[in-house]
Motif scaffolding. Structure first.
Motif, PDB file in Angstrom:
ATOM      1  N   LYS A  42       0.823  -1.215   0.000  1.00 36.88           N
ATOM      2  CA  LYS A  42       0.000   0.000   0.000  1.00 36.88           C
ATOM      3  C   LYS A  42       0.855   1.262   0.000  1.00 36.88           C
ATOM      4  CE  LYS A  42      -1.877  -1.051   3.995  1.00 36.88           C
ATOM      5  NZ  LYS A  42      -1.140  -2.293   4.302  1.00 36.88           N
ATOM      6  N   SER A  43       1.807   1.312   0.952  1.00 36.96           N
ATOM      7  CA  SER A  43       2.639   2.530   1.050  1.00 36.96           C
ATOM      8  C   SER A  43       3.480   2.709  -0.198  1.00 36.96           C
ATOM      9  CB  SER A  43       3.552   2.458   2.276  1.00 36.96           C
ATOM     10  OG  SER A  43       2.787   2.468   3.446  1.00 36.96           O
ATOM     11  N   THR A  44       4.011   1.611  -0.704  1.00 36.97           N
ATOM     12  CA  THR A  44       4.839   1.685  -1.912  1.00 36.97           C
ATOM     13  C   THR A  44       4.030   2.290  -3.057  1.00 36.97           C
ATOM     14  OG1 THR A  44       6.101  -0.223  -1.170  1.00 36.97           O
ATOM     15  CG2 THR A  44       6.247   0.334  -3.499  1.00 36.97           C
ATOM     16  N   PHE A 157      -2.892  10.030   1.844  1.00 35.23           N
ATOM     17  CA  PHE A 157      -2.849   9.731   3.279  1.00 35.23           C
ATOM     18  C   PHE A 157      -2.268   8.341   3.474  1.00 35.23           C
ATOM     19  CE2 PHE A 157      -6.652  12.435   2.751  1.00 35.23           C
ATOM     20  CZ  PHE A 157      -6.487  13.366   3.772  1.00 35.23           C
ATOM     21  N   ASP A 158      -1.245   8.224   4.340  1.00 38.75           N
ATOM     22  CA  ASP A 158      -0.709   6.892   4.648  1.00 38.75           C
ATOM     23  C   ASP A 158      -0.970   6.553   6.115  1.00 38.75           C
ATOM     24  OD1 ASP A 158       0.528   4.472   4.697  1.00 38.75           O
ATOM     25  OD2 ASP A 158       2.460   5.163   3.926  1.00 38.75           O
ATOM     26  N   GLU A 159      -2.017   5.791   6.375  1.00 39.15           N
ATOM     27  CA  GLU A 159      -2.401   5.360   7.727  1.00 39.15           C
ATOM     28  C   GLU A 159      -2.398   6.532   8.707  1.00 39.15           C
ATOM     29  OE1 GLU A 159      -2.397   1.710   8.712  1.00 39.15           O
ATOM     30  OE2 GLU A 159      -1.387   0.815   6.985  1.00 39.15           O
ATOM     31  N   PRO A 160      -3.082   7.624   8.382  1.00 41.55           N
ATOM     32  CA  PRO A 160      -2.932   8.837   9.198  1.00 41.55           C
ATOM     33  C   PRO A 160      -3.520   8.714  10.599  1.00 41.55           C
ATOM     34  CG  PRO A 160      -4.715   9.129   7.647  1.00 41.55           C
ATOM     35  CD  PRO A 160      -4.052   7.831   7.287  1.00 41.55           C
TER      36      PRO A 160
END
Ligand code: ADP
Ligand code: MG
Length: 351
Positions: A42-44, A157-160
């Motif tokens: 996901k982050s990648t 947004f990354d797991e905010p």
């Protein structure tokens, strides 16, 4: 505001391929949630949109233009991270205005914009504080503010919300969604939390080991999961799955219990049914030996063994359930339209 398109996007770290070809077209103003377990990529994927990772193959387009070769600063996107990434020595005001300063805005314009966005986020009283003088929720709001002041084409947004307690997470997800609607900004939101995906997404992208399992609205994924993985990842508690043999519109489970299925399929299959779609019903075709119950107030989760070693099963019963003595046998039923069939080898949904 802009569309975001991923076309055949792949990512390799050296020889290790972690993203195996992602295709999705995100509408202007859409809120897309990328959901999947830790390590699925996901982050990648998000960082490739941001420009923080290079794209090994394929194309990223923002507002219709290829951005693969553009620096993060030149992509017109703003990212919000799990750890907030605020500058500890700067006040809230300076943290929020920093991106605008780098972009060459005049001092007075920065002040006006920061003041406006601080009001929107109810941060007006906190502008002169340092991050360490703020609660987790307030820090998250500052990180949001820093993204909003830039009026980007898209929020990333990354797991905010992952560092916030459960109650604050519920409040912040409502706030983020309400703000995004008001601003109309396209958003890509990464989370491992299926509840955030269900509640926030216009459409979700369910990722599994660097591949997209399904793209759809929360209810479409919940009602018609296209893979067993998506079926068991979305929805809580997870969907029950049993081995079954399908013939003439009937599924036969180990031990011989039979339930009607709406399928012309013949052969082995995995039969899925959500805990909330099983009913404790003395006329039901299945039987369960109860192991334990969990009373959650609004519902009770009754866990047990399906007959003849067909596997563990969880039933969600509305309200309190008093018939759940450990070791007692109850019968279960499910409506045919709530049963799902999956290929036992590929995991794909069977029509
Ligand atoms: P998620 O955000 O879904 O938890 P990531 O995108 O962080 O997953 O990671 C996906 C996979 O890529 C993982 O197996 C991770 O170990 C690997 N990975 C991430 N970044 C790097 C890197 N810089 N070098 C090598 N492997 C990486
Ligand atoms: Mg991640």
């Amino acid at each position: 505001m802009a569309t975001v398109e991923l076309i055949g996007v792949r990512k390799r770290f050296g020889k290790l391929q972690v993203i195996h070809g992602v295709d999705v077209a995100i509408d202007d103003g859409e809120f897309i949630v990328i959901v999947g377990p830790s390590g699925c990529g996901k982050s990648t994927l998000l960082r490739m949109v941001a420009g923080l990772e290079s794209v090994s193959e394929g194309e990223v387009r923002i507002g219709g233009e290829r951005v693969n070769e553009r620096e993060p600063m030149d992509r017109d996107v703003a990212m919000v991270f799990q750890n907030y990434a605020l500058y500890p020595h700067m006040s809230v005001r300076r943290n929020m205005g920093y991106g605008l300063k780098i972009a060459g805005w005049a001092r007075a314009d920065i002040d006006a914009k920061v003041t406006e966005v601080a009001r929107l986020l109810q941060l007006g009283q906190l502008l002169d504080r340092k991050p360490r003088e703020l609660s987790g929720g307030q820090r998250q709001r500052v990180a949001m503010g820093r993204a909003i002041v830039r009026q980007p084409a898209a929020f990333l947004f990354d797991e905010p919300l992952s560092n916030l307690d459960a109650k604050l997470r519920v409040q912040m997800r409502l706030e983020i969604r309400a703000l995004q609607r008001k601003l109309g900004t396209t958003a890509l939101y990464v989370t491992h939390d299926q509840v955030e995906a269900m509640t926030m997404a216009d459409r979700m992208i369910v990722m599994n080991e660097g591949r997209v399992d399904q793209i759809g609205s929360p209810l479409a994924v919940y009602e018609r999961p296209s893979t067993m993985f998506a079926a068991q990842f979305i929805g809580s508690p997870a969907m029950n799955v049993f081995e079954a043999r399908i013939e003439s519109g009937m599924a036969t489970l180990p031990g011989g219990a039979r339930v009607r299925v709406d399928s012309a399929h013949v052969g082995e299959a995995c039969l899925g049914v959500r805990p909330e779609h099983l009913a404790i019903d003395s006329d039901g075709p299945l039987s369960m030996s109860i192991r334990q119950s969990e009373a959650l107030g609004a519902t009770t989760l009754v866990h047990g063994d399906l007959m003849a070693g067909a596997g563990l099963v969880t039933v969600s019963v509305a309200g309190a359930y008093h018939g759940g003595a450990v070791g007692s046998e109850v019968r279960l039923s499910a409506q045919t339209h709530h049963l799902h069939l999956f290929d036992p080898v590929t995991g794909s949904r069977i029509a």
